[in-house]
Design an enzyme around this catalytic site. Structure first.
Site, PDB file in Angstrom:
ATOM      1  CG  ASN A 153      -0.383  -0.028   2.510  1.00  0.00           C
ATOM      2  OD1 ASN A 153       0.676  -0.613   2.693  1.00  0.00           O
ATOM      3  ND2 ASN A 153      -1.005   0.622   3.461  1.00  0.00           N
ATOM      4  CD  GLU A 252       5.468  -0.535  11.776  1.00  0.00           C
ATOM      5  OE1 GLU A 252       5.613  -0.437  10.537  1.00  0.00           O
ATOM      6  OE2 GLU A 252       5.900   0.312  12.569  1.00  0.00           O
ATOM      7  CB  CYS A 286      -2.399   0.215   8.212  1.00  0.00           C
ATOM      8  SG  CYS A 286      -1.125   1.426   8.636  1.00  0.00           S
ATOM      9  CD  GLU A 465       9.660  -1.292  13.029  1.00  0.00           C
ATOM     10  OE1 GLU A 465      10.427  -0.663  12.301  1.00  0.00           O
ATOM     11  OE2 GLU A 465       9.288  -2.459  12.775  1.00  0.00           O
TER      12      GLU A 465
HETATM   13  P1  NAD Z   1       0.025  -9.244   3.426  1.00  0.00           P
HETATM   14  O1  NAD Z   1       0.147  -9.644   4.852  1.00  0.00           O
HETATM   15  O2  NAD Z   1      -0.797 -10.056   2.525  1.00  0.00           O
HETATM   16  O3  NAD Z   1       1.470  -9.189   2.756  1.00  0.00           O
HETATM   17  C1  NAD Z   1       2.510  -8.405   3.294  1.00  0.00           C
HETATM   18  C2  NAD Z   1       3.831  -9.014   2.911  1.00  0.00           C
HETATM   19  O4  NAD Z   1       3.962 -10.276   3.547  1.00  0.00           O
HETATM   20  C3  NAD Z   1       3.998  -9.271   1.425  1.00  0.00           C
HETATM   21  O5  NAD Z   1       5.325  -8.953   1.074  1.00  0.00           O
HETATM   22  C4  NAD Z   1       3.743 -10.765   1.306  1.00  0.00           C
HETATM   23  O6  NAD Z   1       4.372 -11.362   0.210  1.00  0.00           O
HETATM   24  C5  NAD Z   1       4.351 -11.258   2.609  1.00  0.00           C
HETATM   25  N1  NAD Z   1       3.842 -12.531   3.097  1.00  0.00           N
HETATM   26  C6  NAD Z   1       2.604 -13.038   2.972  1.00  0.00           C
HETATM   27  N2  NAD Z   1       2.519 -14.236   3.587  1.00  0.00           N
HETATM   28  C7  NAD Z   1       3.737 -14.482   4.128  1.00  0.00           C
HETATM   29  C8  NAD Z   1       4.291 -15.564   4.871  1.00  0.00           C
HETATM   30  N3  NAD Z   1       3.572 -16.631   5.223  1.00  0.00           N
HETATM   31  N4  NAD Z   1       5.593 -15.476   5.249  1.00  0.00           N
HETATM   32  C9  NAD Z   1       6.336 -14.412   4.925  1.00  0.00           C
HETATM   33  N5  NAD Z   1       5.871 -13.369   4.192  1.00  0.00           N
HETATM   34  C10 NAD Z   1       4.581 -13.395   3.817  1.00  0.00           C
HETATM   35  O7  NAD Z   1      -0.435  -7.719   3.465  1.00  0.00           O
HETATM   36  P2  NAD Z   1      -0.802  -6.782   2.224  1.00  0.00           P
HETATM   37  O8  NAD Z   1      -2.083  -7.257   1.642  1.00  0.00           O
HETATM   38  O9  NAD Z   1       0.406  -6.664   1.372  1.00  0.00           O
HETATM   39  O10 NAD Z   1      -1.007  -5.365   2.944  1.00  0.00           O
HETATM   40  C11 NAD Z   1      -2.224  -4.919   3.461  1.00  0.00           C
HETATM   41  C12 NAD Z   1      -2.270  -5.151   4.954  1.00  0.00           C
HETATM   42  O11 NAD Z   1      -1.161  -4.528   5.592  1.00  0.00           O
HETATM   43  C13 NAD Z   1      -3.499  -4.551   5.616  1.00  0.00           C
HETATM   44  O12 NAD Z   1      -3.970  -5.451   6.587  1.00  0.00           O
HETATM   45  C14 NAD Z   1      -2.953  -3.301   6.302  1.00  0.00           C
HETATM   46  O13 NAD Z   1      -3.703  -2.836   7.393  1.00  0.00           O
HETATM   47  C15 NAD Z   1      -1.597  -3.765   6.713  1.00  0.00           C
HETATM   48  N6  NAD Z   1      -0.701  -2.637   6.926  1.00  0.00           N
HETATM   49  C16 NAD Z   1      -0.336  -2.303   8.198  1.00  0.00           C
HETATM   50  C17 NAD Z   1       0.501  -1.213   8.416  1.00  0.00           C
HETATM   51  C18 NAD Z   1       0.913  -0.777   9.804  1.00  0.00           C
HETATM   52  O14 NAD Z   1       1.835   0.025   9.903  1.00  0.00           O
HETATM   53  N7  NAD Z   1       0.290  -1.249  10.855  1.00  0.00           N
HETATM   54  C19 NAD Z   1       0.970  -0.480   7.334  1.00  0.00           C
HETATM   55  C20 NAD Z   1       0.575  -0.856   6.053  1.00  0.00           C
HETATM   56  C21 NAD Z   1      -0.253  -1.938   5.845  1.00  0.00           C
HETATM   57  O1  6OD Z   2       4.039   6.793   8.500  1.00  0.00           O
HETATM   58  C1  6OD Z   2       4.598   5.744   8.843  1.00  0.00           C
HETATM   59  O2  6OD Z   2       5.743   5.720   9.323  1.00  0.00           O
HETATM   60  C2  6OD Z   2       3.885   4.477   8.699  1.00  0.00           C
HETATM   61  N1  6OD Z   2       4.515   3.389   9.162  1.00  0.00           N
HETATM   62  C3  6OD Z   2       2.682   4.449   8.091  1.00  0.00           C
HETATM   63  C4  6OD Z   2       1.897   3.294   7.900  1.00  0.00           C
HETATM   64  C5  6OD Z   2       0.798   3.356   7.137  1.00  0.00           C
HETATM   65  C6  6OD Z   2      -0.018   2.207   6.907  1.00  0.00           C
HETATM   66  O3  6OD Z   2      -0.546   1.930   5.854  1.00  0.00           O
END
Ligand code: NAD
Ligand code: 6OD
Length: 484
Positions: A153, A252, A286, A465
């Site tokens: 994202n 995260e 997120c 972090e």
């Molecule tokens: P995802 O968990 O499907 O994938 C994230 C990464 O993990 C990708 O690189 C994927 O290839 C890898 N991955 C998937 N399964 C794995 C496994 N079993 N072992 C190792 N690696 C693996 O997430 P997404 O769809 O790419 O992103 C969207 C999600 O991320 C949403 O839930 C969003 O809320 C969350 N997000 C959280 C934050 C935060 O800072 N809290 C920030 C951005 C996105």
């Molecule tokens: O702003 C940041 O440092 C951060 N980790 C943002 C995360 C956004 C989630 O999609």
């Protein structure tokens, strides 16, 4: 066809297995990407281990900080290339990527270059049982080889958010970007090379999660710790995978973030702020607000105003300057978001606006667009109110008392972020402190200071972090006790 390769030990490496990098605005293929296999992941981790023992391991903090600043300049020098790559991979509007994603790609390196130069360590003067004293002080050492796994994202922002503090602390990294968005990570590897980062310090392995580069990296015995951003259930899978080797993890994860709007808010500012909080990046942040609680006396006016904002969003080609809202990342993700649009109806929601797929009459019809959507009328127990949708959609519900709003906001397994909108600052502080989340914004949203703790509670993550929290995760602290 453009090729995106792995970056291992300072060299771009092509393999035998490839996958396609898709432009979500029209479904076209941007590039073919080499998928890293076991041998490549092994080579990346070994190269990182060797680099730790070499020149990189002997660099002074000042030299590492200077290198991070050089990397930041390197990103800025190729701003337009990063911008085009990020826009093509994600479908996010150029106006957004030029304001947030690429600038943060440089800012993350600068912030941690500054911080590592000034980061102190703890020290205590200790009285000993025999009436003498001792000095305890802490030494900061690198964790070792850090495995970094990031989502699609905010690809460059989230990758550099982890790479910068990891390098600042003297680690070597092996990063696996999302399979959906491999391009800016590959460009970053070019910047690392041209900035003079020694071979092996920064490695990129492309691929998927399970049975691919992601799993190979997280389970690799040569990796000292894992930092991951992505879905909560992926975090759980990674936690299971690393459990037997007891590696430190920083997660995260997802969110189902609430916004609480009081009747005394600055109405225009709140509508503007919440329109961003719900729809920025097509709702794929997120931190986006998917649950909006509005004090009953302004509920109807608020709903009407937010609906106008949703209907005024400009769904367009990501490269056009006036576009505010691009497609979702993929066909699969669109199917998931649309399934929630449909589920909402079955759960009893009224769809105030949106709920479907826009029609353009051009190539965008092959892309993954959905309509920005506002729902109301759901019970708090509805899946659409409980589960993270990760699209341009929110559920808006009225509340009568502050206590009720807090209770509803806290009724979630997630706990990433929240926002509170009020002119009564005492109430702003009070409510913010009652919310069970990692970050609460009052009268703003996604306003970042990179020194602050960032992370979530419950399903939203493990650890923090940001600022010193990052430095502490990416370090091993060795306490030394000297009797005087
Ligand atoms: P995802 O968990 O499907 O994938 C994230 C990464 O993990 C990708 O690189 C994927 O290839 C890898 N991955 C998937 N399964 C794995 C496994 N079993 N072992 C190792 N690696 C693996 O997430 P997404 O769809 O790419 O992103 C969207 C999600 O991320 C949403 O839930 C969003 O809320 C969350 N997000 C959280 C934050 C935060 O800072 N809290 C920030 C951005 C996105
Ligand atoms: O702003 C940041 O440092 C951060 N980790 C943002 C995360 C956004 C989630 O999609």
């Amino acid at each position: 066809m453009k090729q995106l390769q792995n970056y291992i030990n300072g060299r771009f490496v092509k393999g035998t297995r490839e996958f396609a990098d898709i432009n979500p605005a029209n479904g076209s293929v941007i590039a073919q990407v080499t998928e890293a296999d076991q041998t490549m992941v092994d080579e990346a981790v070994s190269a990182a281990r060797r680099a730790l023992e070499g020149e990189w391991g002997r660099l002074t903090v000042a030299a590492r900080a200077a290198l991070l600043n050089k990397i930041a300049c390197g990103v800025e020098a190729r701003f337009d290339e990063f911008l085009q790559a990020e826009v093509a991979d994600t479908g996010k509007p150029v106006s957004l990527a030029s304001k947030i994603d690429v600038p943060r790609g440089a800012a993350n390196f600068r912030a941690f270059a500054e911080l590592i130069k000034t980061a102190g360590v703890e020290s205590f003067r200790t009285e000993t049982p025999d009436g003498l004293t001792a000095i305890n002080y802490t030494e900061r050492k690198p964790l070792g080889v850090v495995g970094i796994i990031t989502p699609w994202n905010l690809p460059l922002l989230l990758l550099t958010w982890k790479v910068a503090p990891a390098l600042a602390c003297g680690n070597c990294v092996v990063a696996k970007p999302s399979e959906e968005t491999p391009a800016t990570a590959t460009l970053l590897a070019e910047v690392m090379e041209s900035s003079g980062v020694p071979a092996g310090v920064f490695n990129i392995v492309h691929g998927f999660g399970p049975d691919s580069a992601g799993e190979l990296l997280t389970t690799h015995p040569g990796v000292s710790g894992i930092t991951f951003t992505g879905e909560s259930r992926t975090g759980a899978a990674i936690m299971r995978a690393v459990a037997s080797s007891v590696k430190p993890v920083s997660f995260e994860l997802g969110g189902k973030n609430a916004a609480i709007v009081f009747a005394d808010c600055d109405f225009a500012d709140t509508i503007k702020g919440l329109s961003e909080a719900v729809f920025l990046n097509t709702g794929q942040v997120c931190l986006c607000a998917e649950r909006v609680y509005v004090e009953r006396s302004i509920f109807e006016r608020f709903l009407a105003a937010l609906t106008r904002e949703a209907e005024n969003l400009q769904l367009g080609w990501p490269t056009h300057a006036t576009t505010t809202t691009g497609p979702l990342i993929s066909s699969d993700h669109r199917a998931k978001v649309l399934s929630y649009y449909q589920l909402a109806g079955k759960e009893g929601a009224t769809t105030i606006t949106g709920g479907g797929i826009p029609e353009f009459g051009d190539g965008r019809d092959n892309g993954f667009y959905v309509q920005p959507t506002i729902l109301t009328g759901l019970p708090e127990s509805a899946r659409c109110v409980k589960e993270e949708i990760f699209g341009p959609v929110c559920h808006v519900a009225p509340f009568d008392t502050e206590e009720e709003a807090i209770a509803k906001a806290n009724d979630s397994e997630y706990g990433l972020a929240a926002s509170v909108w009020t002119s009564n600052l005492k109430r702003g502080h009070r409510v913010a402190s009652m919310l069970k989340v990692g970050i609460t914004w009052v009268n703003c949203w996604f306003l970042r200071d990179l020194r602050t703790p960032f992370g979530g509670v419950g399903l939203s993550g493990v650890g923090r972090e940001g600022g010193m929290h990052s430095l502490n995760f990416y370090s091993e602290l060795n306490n030394i006790c000297v009797k005087l």
